[in-house]
Design a protein around this motif. Structure first.
Motif, short mmCIF file in Angstrom:
data_model
loop_
_atom_site.label_atom_id
_atom_site.label_comp_id
_atom_site.label_asym_id
_atom_site.label_seq_id
_atom_site.Cartn_x
_atom_site.Cartn_y
_atom_site.Cartn_z
N HIS A 1 40.86 26.74 38.36
CA HIS A 1 40.08 27.16 37.20
C HIS A 1 40.42 26.27 36.01
CE1 HIS A 1 43.91 29.22 36.72
NE2 HIS A 1 43.62 29.61 35.51
N HIS B 1 39.73 36.49 36.48
CA HIS B 1 40.65 35.92 35.49
C HIS B 1 39.83 35.02 34.56
CE1 HIS B 1 44.07 33.88 33.74
NE2 HIS B 1 43.73 32.74 34.28
N ASP C 1 45.31 31.83 39.41
CA ASP C 1 45.75 32.98 38.61
C ASP C 1 44.99 34.25 38.99
OD1 ASP C 1 47.17 31.01 37.45
OD2 ASP C 1 46.26 31.16 35.47
FE FE Z 1 44.94 30.76 34.10
#
Ligand code: FE
Length: 241
Positions: free
Chosen positions: A67, A123, A140
């Motif tokens: 990400h 997230h 994450d």
């Molecule tokens: Fe992160």
């Protein structure tokens, strides 16, 4: 005596840690062809990562990002430039600079293996996890005994819960879980272990309880949290926030 040659059948993993941002990066390679992928490299660790790639004689094919990060500077673009690898990140990040914009279920080949991108938003909207031969690199989305925060960067606890329960927890329980961070010094877990012992999001935690709990959480300002809150989500910069 004939020279002993090591033969590996499985992809090899090197787990790398950045002490400043508590980030795990990964180098995954085919030990026969030496084709490799890097996952979530940290900019400050570029010299270390490049040295390791050269020592092992690897040919980097892809630099993958789970990400857009705001807690550390991504080393993806620099590593890709130096090694002539391609960058890849989820299309949902809105990146305009990655070489490959990944769709859910898309596979990328390196050597004898292919790594599969699984869309696991929550997230952030563009989060991807990467699945390969009994391993999951989940950024994450899922941490060991916890999960990523959802209070900024367009996070959504309901979406995160669904990604974890409907996608990640449906993988075989023996799948190894390699997270994007760990704050307790644990380096790897399994799906089965997280289902049983993850008190944030594991078995028995309902979606509603999870959402309420995540909305009440207040994170302490650590290393660069202030910076995170004021940083616009840089779509233009793509991999390099
Ligand atoms: Fe992160």
């Amino acid at each position: 005596m004939p020279e002993q040659k090591e033969t590996f059948l499985n992809p090899q993993v090197r787990q790398l840690f950045d002490y400043e941002s508590w980030t795990y990066s990964y180098l995954v390679f085919d030990p026969q062809s030496l084709d490799a992928v890097s996952i979530d490299p940290v900019l400050e660790q570029h010299p270390r990562d490049l040295k390791l790639i050269r020592e092992l004689g690897l040919k980097l094919i892809y630099v993958l990002e789970t990400h857009l990060h705001t807690d550390h500077q991504s080393g993806a673009e620099k590593l890709a430039e130096t090694t002539e690898a391609q960058t890849a990140i989820g299309r949902g990040t809105g990146s305009t600079t990655a070489s490959v914009l990944l769709e859910d279920g898309q596979e990328l080949s390196f050597g004898a293996f292919s790594i599969k991108a699984l869309a696991t938003p929550g997230h952030t909207p563009g989060c991807m996890s990467f699945q390969l031969e009994g391993m999951l690199f989940c950024g994450d989305t899922l941490f060991i005994r916890s999960c990523g925060r959802t209070d900024f960067q367009q996070g959504d606890p309901r979406v995160l819960y669904q990604s974890i329960h409907e996608k990640i927890f449906r993988l075989p329980p023996e799948t190894l879980v390699y997270p994007g961070h760990d704050y307790n010094g644990i380096m790897v877990s399994t799906i089965g272990e997280e289902l049983r012992w993850n008190t944030s999001v594991g078995h028995g935690i309902s979606e509603q309880d999870f959402v309420e709990k995540m909305k009440k959480l207040h994170f302490p300002d650590s290393n660069s949290i202030e910076e995170e809150r004021t940083l616009p989500l840089s779509h233009h910069a793509g991999l390099h926030v």
